[in-house]
Design an enzyme around this catalytic site. Sequence first.
Site, PDB file in Angstrom:
ATOM      1  N   HIS A 193      51.302  12.910 -36.665  1.00 49.29           N
ATOM      2  CA  HIS A 193      51.214  14.038 -35.436  1.00 49.29           C
ATOM      3  C   HIS A 193      52.314  13.756 -34.658  1.00 49.29           C
ATOM      4  O   HIS A 193      52.007  12.952 -33.625  1.00 49.29           O
ATOM      5  CB  HIS A 193      49.683  14.253 -34.979  1.00 49.29           C
ATOM      6  CG  HIS A 193      49.442  15.424 -34.140  1.00 49.29           C
ATOM      7  ND1 HIS A 193      48.445  15.608 -33.714  1.00 49.29           N
ATOM      8  CD2 HIS A 193      50.487  16.010 -33.392  1.00 49.29           C
ATOM      9  CE1 HIS A 193      48.405  16.737 -32.878  1.00 49.29           C
ATOM     10  NE2 HIS A 193      49.594  16.883 -32.841  1.00 49.29           N
TER      11      HIS A 193
ATOM     12  N   GLU B 296      41.309  20.602 -30.124  1.00 53.04           N
ATOM     13  CA  GLU B 296      41.963  19.949 -28.956  1.00 53.04           C
ATOM     14  C   GLU B 296      41.345  20.714 -27.757  1.00 53.04           C
ATOM     15  O   GLU B 296      40.506  19.957 -27.146  1.00 53.04           O
ATOM     16  CB  GLU B 296      43.507  20.155 -28.945  1.00 53.04           C
ATOM     17  CG  GLU B 296      44.285  19.415 -28.045  1.00 53.04           C
ATOM     18  CD  GLU B 296      45.833  19.763 -27.889  1.00 53.04           C
ATOM     19  OE1 GLU B 296      46.405  20.822 -28.505  1.00 53.04           O
ATOM     20  OE2 GLU B 296      46.457  18.992 -27.186  1.00 53.04           O
TER      21      GLU B 296
ATOM     22  N   HIS C 200      55.690  15.773 -32.535  1.00 57.96           N
ATOM     23  CA  HIS C 200      56.375  17.019 -32.458  1.00 57.96           C
ATOM     24  C   HIS C 200      57.747  16.574 -31.999  1.00 57.96           C
ATOM     25  O   HIS C 200      57.941  15.844 -30.900  1.00 57.96           O
ATOM     26  CB  HIS C 200      55.921  17.919 -31.237  1.00 57.96           C
ATOM     27  CG  HIS C 200      54.554  18.485 -31.671  1.00 57.96           C
ATOM     28  ND1 HIS C 200      54.287  19.624 -32.332  1.00 57.96           N
ATOM     29  CD2 HIS C 200      53.286  17.868 -31.422  1.00 57.96           C
ATOM     30  CE1 HIS C 200      52.922  19.635 -32.223  1.00 57.96           C
ATOM     31  NE2 HIS C 200      52.295  18.696 -31.773  1.00 57.96           N
TER      32      HIS C 200
ATOM     33  N   ASP D 100      51.858  12.437 -30.955  1.00 51.69           N
ATOM     34  CA  ASP D 100      51.791  13.761 -30.401  1.00 51.69           C
ATOM     35  C   ASP D 100      53.296  14.157 -29.818  1.00 51.69           C
ATOM     36  O   ASP D 100      54.308  14.698 -30.550  1.00 51.69           O
ATOM     37  CB  ASP D 100      50.889  14.309 -29.404  1.00 51.69           C
ATOM     38  CG  ASP D 100      50.581  15.658 -29.441  1.00 51.69           C
ATOM     39  OD1 ASP D 100      51.043  16.577 -30.258  1.00 51.69           O
ATOM     40  OD2 ASP D 100      49.448  16.087 -28.701  1.00 51.69           O
ATOM     41  N   ASP D 101      53.509  13.791 -28.570  1.00 51.31           N
ATOM     42  CA  ASP D 101      54.621  14.186 -27.794  1.00 51.31           C
ATOM     43  C   ASP D 101      55.044  13.053 -27.069  1.00 51.31           C
ATOM     44  O   ASP D 101      54.781  13.151 -25.565  1.00 51.31           O
ATOM     45  CB  ASP D 101      54.506  15.569 -26.943  1.00 51.31           C
ATOM     46  CG  ASP D 101      54.050  16.529 -27.586  1.00 51.31           C
ATOM     47  OD1 ASP D 101      55.077  17.341 -28.456  1.00 51.31           O
ATOM     48  OD2 ASP D 101      53.029  17.332 -27.874  1.00 51.31           O
TER      49      ASP D 101
ATOM     50  N   HIS E  35      46.677  22.546 -35.707  1.00 54.12           N
ATOM     51  CA  HIS E  35      45.953  22.036 -34.526  1.00 54.12           C
ATOM     52  C   HIS E  35      44.514  22.820 -34.239  1.00 54.12           C
ATOM     53  O   HIS E  35      44.669  24.053 -34.365  1.00 54.12           O
ATOM     54  CB  HIS E  35      46.894  22.363 -33.390  1.00 54.12           C
ATOM     55  CG  HIS E  35      47.887  21.418 -33.229  1.00 54.12           C
ATOM     56  ND1 HIS E  35      48.999  21.232 -34.197  1.00 54.12           N
ATOM     57  CD2 HIS E  35      48.347  20.482 -32.023  1.00 54.12           C
ATOM     58  CE1 HIS E  35      49.911  20.350 -33.648  1.00 54.12           C
ATOM     59  NE2 HIS E  35      49.593  19.741 -32.273  1.00 54.12           N
TER      60      HIS E  35
HETATM   61  N1  HPA Z   1      49.021  21.085 -28.695  1.00 52.16           N
HETATM   62  C1  HPA Z   1      49.690  22.342 -29.162  1.00 52.16           C
HETATM   63  N2  HPA Z   1      50.922  22.304 -29.164  1.00 52.16           N
HETATM   64  C2  HPA Z   1      51.862  21.578 -29.050  1.00 52.16           C
HETATM   65  C3  HPA Z   1      51.146  20.244 -28.747  1.00 52.16           C
HETATM   66  C4  HPA Z   1      49.683  20.032 -28.763  1.00 52.16           C
HETATM   67  O1  HPA Z   1      49.190  19.053 -28.575  1.00 52.16           O
HETATM   68  N3  HPA Z   1      52.333  19.299 -28.646  1.00 52.16           N
HETATM   69  C5  HPA Z   1      53.232  20.327 -29.007  1.00 52.16           C
HETATM   70  N4  HPA Z   1      52.885  21.692 -28.952  1.00 52.16           N
HETATM   71 ZN    ZN Z   2      50.369  18.075 -31.315  1.00 52.20          ZN
END
Ligand code: HPA
Ligand code: ZN
Length: 336
Positions: free
Chosen positions: A19, A202, A21, A280-281, A199
């Site tokens: 996971h 969250e 991006h 994630d990011d 996703h």
């Molecule tokens: N959630 C939703 N969209 C996203 C995320 C995330 O954690 N990271 C990049 N786009």
């Molecule tokens: Zn994500």
Amino acid sequence: MTKNELKMWLASLPKVELHLHIEGSLEPELMMALAEKHQVELPYGNIQEVKQAYNFENLQSFLDLYYFGASVLQDEDDFYQLMWHYLLKCKQDNVVHAEIMFDPQTHTQRGIGFEIFMAGFKRAMQQAEQEWGQSSLLIMSFLRHLSEASAIETLQAAKPYLEDICAVGLDSGELGNPPEKFVQVFEMAKSLGLKRVAHAGEEGPPEYVWGAINSLDVQRVDHGVRSIEDPKLIEYLKQSQLPLTVCPLSNTKLKVFDHMEQHNILVLLELGLMVTINADDPSYFGGYLNDNYFAVIDHLAIEQHHLLQLVTNSFNASFMSTALKVEWLSQLKGNE
Ligand code: HPA
Ligand code: ZN
């Protein structure tokens, strides 16, 4: 083992990231260099100021900066640089296989086509494969705040590139954009032979996780931490071993949990769910894959056997070939 010994041991293990991006791995240094290259005006004077801006209230406040940051990515070499920098981090962190999400609509909406970003991504992925045997796959994510028609248009535009795309995903603002909105495009993706992830859970409620499972037929759920609110869902996830790709630093940065001590990954693991750790990011949330493992080592009562289970899960939950899985898992067994 002390926490430091656990970290050193963990860092030495081969791992998988599921996971991530790629637009979220854009470091402030590269963002500023590309802004200068393309004469894009950023509201930041220096790298310090960029980092200071990364204080988020929730998912949307992050997404606003994330989409804005991506506007510096314009030509093939920019996308190559972006991917190359992330793959170098994989090498550093011993991430032997990565399944990397990209958001085509973030770029096509600005007039930048698949031929540009796909060429840059592919060049970096092939180079890393040749130089140190890096294994990687691409997941094309649809932006859920946009319409299903836009996602379908994106899937059509991706058709010449499907050989290089293993799955579709669903990201961006979750609340108000349930999985059911994308039933048709996920069915089309399935019939094209693509795997599916989304996703869910969250910021959204457990119903969204059920929606991803029942309406989108996903092979993995990204995040999914709010599943804990629904005992029937927890039982389903346990029985099915449907993987959750959990991102600890993301969850605290975006205030899904106020403190890492409150994160439920260890609870989910002990309940027998197929949970994994991911970044994630990383550029926005303060760390790459090893940093995410380190954060749970620092703040949760996590032991060596838990960590080995999480790393083992990362291989089992991946889309790599069974032969490759068997090979890596036998290597991992030597590390107990
Ligand atoms: N959630 C939703 N969209 C996203 C995320 C995330 O954690 N990271 C990049 N786009
Ligand atoms: Zn994500």
